[in-house]
Design a protein around this motif. Structure first.
Motif, PDB file in Angstrom:
ATOM      1  N   UNK A  20       0.951  -8.661   7.157  1.00 53.85           N
ATOM      2  CA  UNK A  20      -0.344  -8.267   6.669  1.00 53.85           C
ATOM      3  C   UNK A  20      -0.881  -6.392   7.453  1.00 53.85           C
ATOM      4  N   UNK A  21      -1.039  -6.830   9.026  1.00 59.73           N
ATOM      5  CA  UNK A  21      -0.481  -5.318   9.388  1.00 59.73           C
ATOM      6  C   UNK A  21       0.910  -4.274   8.574  1.00 59.73           C
ATOM      7  N   UNK A  22       2.092  -4.890   8.370  1.00 56.75           N
ATOM      8  CA  UNK A  22       2.961  -4.157   8.165  1.00 56.75           C
ATOM      9  C   UNK A  22       3.047  -3.303   6.864  1.00 56.75           C
ATOM     10  N   UNK A  64      -4.878  -2.788  -5.869  1.00 63.43           N
ATOM     11  CA  UNK A  64      -4.656  -3.582  -4.651  1.00 63.43           C
ATOM     12  C   UNK A  64      -4.125  -4.714  -4.275  1.00 63.43           C
ATOM     13  N   UNK A  65      -3.241  -4.198  -3.498  1.00 65.63           N
ATOM     14  CA  UNK A  65      -2.253  -5.803  -2.976  1.00 65.63           C
ATOM     15  C   UNK A  65      -3.231  -6.722  -2.946  1.00 65.63           C
ATOM     16  N   UNK A 105       0.328  -0.573   7.923  1.00 63.66           N
ATOM     17  CA  UNK A 105       1.107   0.505   8.531  1.00 63.66           C
ATOM     18  C   UNK A 105       2.521   0.944   8.062  1.00 63.66           C
ATOM     19  N   UNK A 106       3.604   0.343   7.432  1.00 68.43           N
ATOM     20  CA  UNK A 106       4.179   1.026   7.071  1.00 68.43           C
ATOM     21  C   UNK A 106       4.985   0.944   5.170  1.00 68.43           C
ATOM     22  N   UNK A 107       4.182   0.435   4.551  1.00 67.52           N
ATOM     23  CA  UNK A 107       3.852  -0.235   3.356  1.00 67.52           C
ATOM     24  C   UNK A 107       5.030  -1.137   3.048  1.00 67.52           C
ATOM     25  N   UNK A 108       5.557  -2.181   3.789  1.00 68.73           N
ATOM     26  CA  UNK A 108       5.784  -2.942   4.196  1.00 68.73           C
ATOM     27  C   UNK A 108       5.709  -3.925   2.793  1.00 68.73           C
ATOM     28  N   UNK A 109       6.314  -4.529   1.225  1.00 63.28           N
ATOM     29  CA  UNK A 109       5.692  -5.368   0.172  1.00 63.28           C
ATOM     30  C   UNK A 109       5.719  -6.960   0.670  1.00 63.28           C
ATOM     31  N   UNK A 160       1.087  -1.122   0.069  1.00 66.21           N
ATOM     32  CA  UNK A 160       0.417  -0.516  -0.147  1.00 66.21           C
ATOM     33  C   UNK A 160       1.132   1.666  -0.360  1.00 66.21           C
ATOM     34  N   UNK A 161       1.007   1.913  -1.211  1.00 62.87           N
ATOM     35  CA  UNK A 161       1.038   3.748  -0.718  1.00 62.87           C
ATOM     36  C   UNK A 161       1.127   4.197   0.417  1.00 62.87           C
ATOM     37  N   UNK A 162       1.484   5.315   0.448  1.00 62.14           N
ATOM     38  CA  UNK A 162       1.650   6.275   1.830  1.00 62.14           C
ATOM     39  C   UNK A 162      -0.222   6.734   1.988  1.00 62.14           C
TER      40      UNK A 162
END
Length: 414
Positions: A194-196, A94-95, A199-203, A26-28
């Protein structure tokens, strides 16, 4: 110079990359919409619960006004952000789901996702329609005005929108709980990203995976059921049957020889709250009228079912012990003699309201054509005469004067 241009272009590309989504992250901007809307929704739900559980008294009215103004303003903010979020979402990939092999779990998560999309539109929009269609004391702070195009001032519309808003709240309680529970499950039990990702855009995830098509259809079906149930129950709660028809069996009257039957009519009133006029109405009342048009003399008895009072968003407060106290006094009675002087008519008698009897004179205009009479009258009452709102010692919250307007059409019965 060339190096500087290249560096600037690289910087712009990096910013664009950070803002936008990919198949695995997810992007910023998507994360901003997610967390800002989540924070505002949780705040708004808390304000709504607090407001519902706060007693309606003279001591709490100012606090409730601020609370509900904040609640409504935050709701509209959520609606505007939700529209922007959806516009952004349809332009972005959408991821992918992290565990596409878990079909039931993935479907449930995506149904909740789409149901939440519906909730962040339907819940604030229904609240805004409810606000626009009724009179109330808690204004929206946004500089957008208090009304909405094509939304009339209507108790029926307000009841329908209120029913949608209330049921949508239960949907959002359930979906938010499921969404949070799912996130915790992924974080604590599955220990996946999933949460990452949010929360901070982890791939994370397999870019070759894809979303199913059933989830938005299921969520849309859920909302169709919710809206249908809400509109049906709202319509049943708002009984629009008005019975302003004379019925000697319903009312105890000293009038003899009643010779006019009320066909249609309204008893409405207006009072200032927080400096704004709020309009109310009694839906159910009965009248027995004796009037001789040759002499201009007669008598009238009107019995009002005060439990059918509506006063916009403050109806429940108005029915409470501080005002109409409908639990103890379910009827109000106006008994008067009618006299005509120089073409003007006066109904002079007493009004018994909330257990207090006060002398009242109602001036009114009367026109008779054949066997049909049309009447309209207006009088200003002082709520303090009926010991109403004694805790509201000044007019900063509730005005002293209450303007009562009566209109009716009657037919000669004999």
């Amino acid at each position: 110079m060339q190096h500087s241009v290249s560096s600037s272009q690289t910087h712009i590309k990096w910013i664009a990359l950070m803002l936008t989504n990919t198949a695995t992250r997810y992007g910023a901007l998507a994360r901003f919409f997610h967390w800002s809307i989540a924070l505002l929704i949780l705040t708004d739900l808390a304000l709504g619960v607090i407001g519902d559980r706060t007693p309606r008294t003279a001591d709490t009215v100012a606090w409730l006004q601020t609370l509900y103004s904040a609640h409504k303003t935050i709701g509209i903010t959520v609606l505007l952000l939700a529209v922007l979020r959806i516009i952004w979402a349809v332009t972005q990939p959408r991821p992918v789901p992290l565990h596409p092999e878990r079909r039931a779990e993935t479907l449930a998560a995506e149904v909740v996702h789409w149901a939440l999309y519906g909730a962040i539109i339907i819940m604030p929009l229904s609240g805004w329609v409810m606000h626009a269609s009724e009179s109330g004391f808690a204004p929206i702070w946004w500089p957008l005005g208090q009304g909405l195009p094509f939304v009339p001032k209507s108790e029926a519309v307000a009841h329908a929108a209120g029913a949608v808003h209330s049921l949508a709240a239960w949907v959002i309680y359930a979906t938010v709980a499921a969404h949070i529970g799912g996130a915790l499950k992924h974080q604590i039990i599955d220990k996946d990203a999933t949460l990452a990702r949010m929360s901070h855009g982890r791939a994370a995830g397999n870019p070759e995976a894809h979303h199913g098509r059933a989830a938005p259809i299921v969520a849309a079906g859920l909302w169709l059921v919710v809206l249908g149930v809400a509109l049906v129950t709202g319509d049943q709660a708002h009984d629009t049957t008005v019975t302003p028809v004379a019925s000697p069996a319903q009312i105890a009257s000293s009038v003899t020889g009643a010779n006019w039957t009320v066909d249609t009519g309204n008893i409405r009133f207006q009072v200032a709250q927080m400096g704004a006029n709020v309009e109310g109405e009694f839906a159910d009342w009965s009248a027995q009228i004796a009037y001789e048009d040759q002499t201009g003399n007669g008598s009238v008895t009107v019995v009002i079912d005060t439990t059918t009072l509506t006063l916009g968003s403050v109806t429940d407060n108005a029915k409470g012990a501080e005002f109409f106290n409908v639990a103890a006094y379910s009827t109000a009675t106006f008994e008067a003699d009618i006299a005509r002087t120089d073409g003007a008519h006066l109904a002079t008698g007493t009004l018994t309201l909330a257990g207090v009897t006060v002398p009242v004179t109602l001036p009114f205009e009367l026109a008779i054509e054949g066997d049909v009479a049309t009447m309209s009258g207006e009088v200003v009452l002082d709520r303090r005469d009926f010991a109403m709102g004694t805790g509201y010692a000044d007019e900063s919250t509730v005005g002293f004067g209450v303007t009562v307007v009566v209109t009716l059409t009657a037919t000669r019965a004999d």
